[in-house]
Structures are given as C-alpha cells and as structure tokens.
Design an enzyme around this catalytic site. Structure first.
Site, mmCIF file in Angstrom:
data_model
loop_
_atom_site.group_PDB
_atom_site.id
_atom_site.type_symbol
_atom_site.label_atom_id
_atom_site.label_comp_id
_atom_site.label_asym_id
_atom_site.label_seq_id
_atom_site.Cartn_x
_atom_site.Cartn_y
_atom_site.Cartn_z
ATOM 1 N N HIS A 122 55.307 -4.973 74.218
ATOM 2 C CA HIS A 122 54.386 -5.011 75.348
ATOM 3 C C HIS A 122 54.619 -3.811 76.253
ATOM 4 O O HIS A 122 55.761 -3.471 76.569
ATOM 5 C CB HIS A 122 54.604 -6.306 76.140
ATOM 6 C CG HIS A 122 53.847 -6.379 77.434
ATOM 7 N ND1 HIS A 122 54.478 -6.428 78.657
ATOM 8 C CD2 HIS A 122 52.521 -6.415 77.688
ATOM 9 C CE1 HIS A 122 53.567 -6.491 79.618
ATOM 10 N NE2 HIS A 122 52.372 -6.488 79.055
ATOM 11 N N SER A 123 53.542 -3.124 76.625
ATOM 12 C CA SER A 123 53.570 -2.085 77.653
ATOM 13 C C SER A 123 54.555 -0.969 77.299
ATOM 14 O O SER A 123 54.424 -0.349 76.240
ATOM 15 C CB SER A 123 53.889 -2.732 79.005
ATOM 16 O OG SER A 123 53.615 -1.867 80.070
ATOM 17 N N TYR A 124 55.543 -0.716 78.157
ATOM 18 C CA TYR A 124 56.558 0.308 77.888
ATOM 19 C C TYR A 124 57.161 0.182 76.499
ATOM 20 O O TYR A 124 57.490 1.189 75.843
ATOM 21 C CB TYR A 124 57.656 0.230 78.962
ATOM 22 C CG TYR A 124 59.024 0.656 78.505
ATOM 23 C CD1 TYR A 124 59.321 1.999 78.292
ATOM 24 C CD2 TYR A 124 60.033 -0.292 78.273
ATOM 25 C CE1 TYR A 124 60.590 2.392 77.865
ATOM 26 C CE2 TYR A 124 61.294 0.098 77.854
ATOM 27 C CZ TYR A 124 61.569 1.435 77.646
ATOM 28 O OH TYR A 124 62.822 1.825 77.208
#
Length: 254
Positions: free
Chosen positions: A91-93
């Site tokens: 997720h994300s980063y």
C-alpha cells in the site's frame, strides 16, 4: 506412538494462498484489521507485516532505517514462515518495498498488488515523483526531526471515527526511507504478474505518477475502487472482494 517432525510438518501443511500485506507510510499491521478475518475465513494464510520504526515497532531507533531495512522486514516474514507463491500486497509507499522484495527473492512471489501504491523506476526513491514543493517540505521536516511527523489523513474520504482511529495509531515515518534509491531488474519485473488497484475518490496527489505508469506500462491488470487512499479502512469489503478474487484465481492457476 509419537509424531515425528515430518508427521508434524504434514499435519501443519499450509492450505490456501499466502497473502502478505505491507502497509504504507506512518501505518502498521493494525491498518489491515478489517480485512484479516474475511481473508482468513476464506482459507487463505494472511501475514500483515509491520515495518521497522512504525506501528508496534515505533520504539525502534529510526537512525539507520532505510528502504532496504523495510525490504528486509518483509523478506524475513516470507523466509521465517516458509512462504512460496506469495500474493504480495503493498500500500502507498510500500510499492517501493514490494518491488524490492520481488527483485531480491524472485522465486517466492507469484503476484504483486500495488494498492494505490508507488510504482518505481530503477534508481528512483519514494521521493522521486513527488512535486518539488512536497520534496522540499518533507526534507525540511526530516532535517529538523530526523523523521516524517504524523500527517493528518485529509482528503481520503474517511468517516470521523476512522479519521480519529488513524490519528491515534499512526507513528512518525523513519526519515531515512524518503530518499533511499531502489535498484532492481526492470525487465524481470515487467514480466511479473502485477495488479494496480486505483483508489481515486478522492485521488491522492502523490500517487498520480503511479496511476499514470500503471496505465501506460505493459502487463498491468488495473482495477478501481471508488474510495480514498486508505482503502483498507474506508472500503474494506470492496478490498477484500478484490483480494479474494486474485487469491482464488492464483489458487486455481497454481
């Protein structure tokens, strides 16, 4: 008659698909709380990882924590749990993290799932595709505090109670991961099964480059979930349904 070690191993033989969940910046394994039970109820083995320096590991000194540290965190779970054919979700980063994991243990990963996540090019850092204004702001914070302070999850479509939950549980992000470059074999990566799940209502600006790359590069499977960036909190049922679809397909193909 007592069981031999081989007997015990056979009794404990895993079933279902191994799903490893890697959270984004400032979060921890706690962020996946709403998807764990339904994924496990479907028979899959689910391993939410907490990266060094955040979540329940926030007590660890941030000095020396880099992107490679977080890659090693995930690799350690895969190795210690003896996982193969992993459905690896970042997720994300942590799009940065799962890309590095797949590059460094290629035989263990079956599919990469970029959950509204960074899609890097070789040599890029988490910071590389941020705007100059975001880069300057975050580097100034790291220089002052040694980490990235907790941010308010604004513009992510969260209910007030969920917003409060995230603000209580988020922890500062280790500053050393922001400009850590990632080297990987892009040709091998492009041959991998990859899914991008776009959560764009509202869309998070720092993921804009990743959305564009997932639509431009060959080999992507693309889905949209009409919710904000913290999808595991704001739309856990929709996310669970999508992950179950991917896991069930992988189980049939495996």
């Amino acid at each position: 008659m007592n069981d031999t070690p081989d007997d015990i191993t056979r009794k404990d033989a895993p079933t279902g698909v191994a799903i490893v969940l890697v959270h984004g910046a400032w979060l921890g394994a706690w962020a996946w709380r709403r998807v764990l039970a339904p994924l496990r109820a479907a028979g899959h083995r689910v391993f939410p990882v907490t990266l060094s320096g955040v979540g329940e590991r926030a007590h660890q000194p941030h000095e020396g924590i880099t992107l490679q540290t977080h890659i090693d965190d995930v690799k350690a779970v895969i190795e210690c749990e003896e996982l193969t054919d992993v459905l690896l979700v970042g997720h994300s980063y942590s799009g940065m993290v799962i890309t590095g994991v797949a590059d460094q243990m290629p035989d263990r990963i079956a599919r990469l799932v970029y959950l509204d996540a960074v899609v890097p090019e070789p040599g890029e850092s988490w910071s590389s595709r941020h705007t100059p204004e975001t880069q300057a702001q975050r580097r100034a914070l790291i220089a002052e505090f040694g980490h990235l302070p907790v941010t308010e999850p604004q513009g992510m479509g969260l209910k007030p109670a969920d917003f409060d939950w995230m603000m209580r549980c988020q922890r500062p992000q280790p500053g050393g991961v922001y400009d850590s470059p990632l080297s990987f074999d892009q040709d091998a990566w492009l041959r991998r099964p990859r899914t991008f799940i776009d959560c764009n209502r509202p869309a998070l600006l720092t993921i804009a480059a990743a959305r564009e790359r997932a639509r431009r590069q060959p080999g992507w499977e693309l889905f949209e979930i009409p919710t904000g960036h913290q999808v595991m909190v704001s739309a856990p049922e929709a996310l669970t349904e999508r992950l179950l679809m991917l896991a069930e397909r992988q189980g049939r193909e495996g």
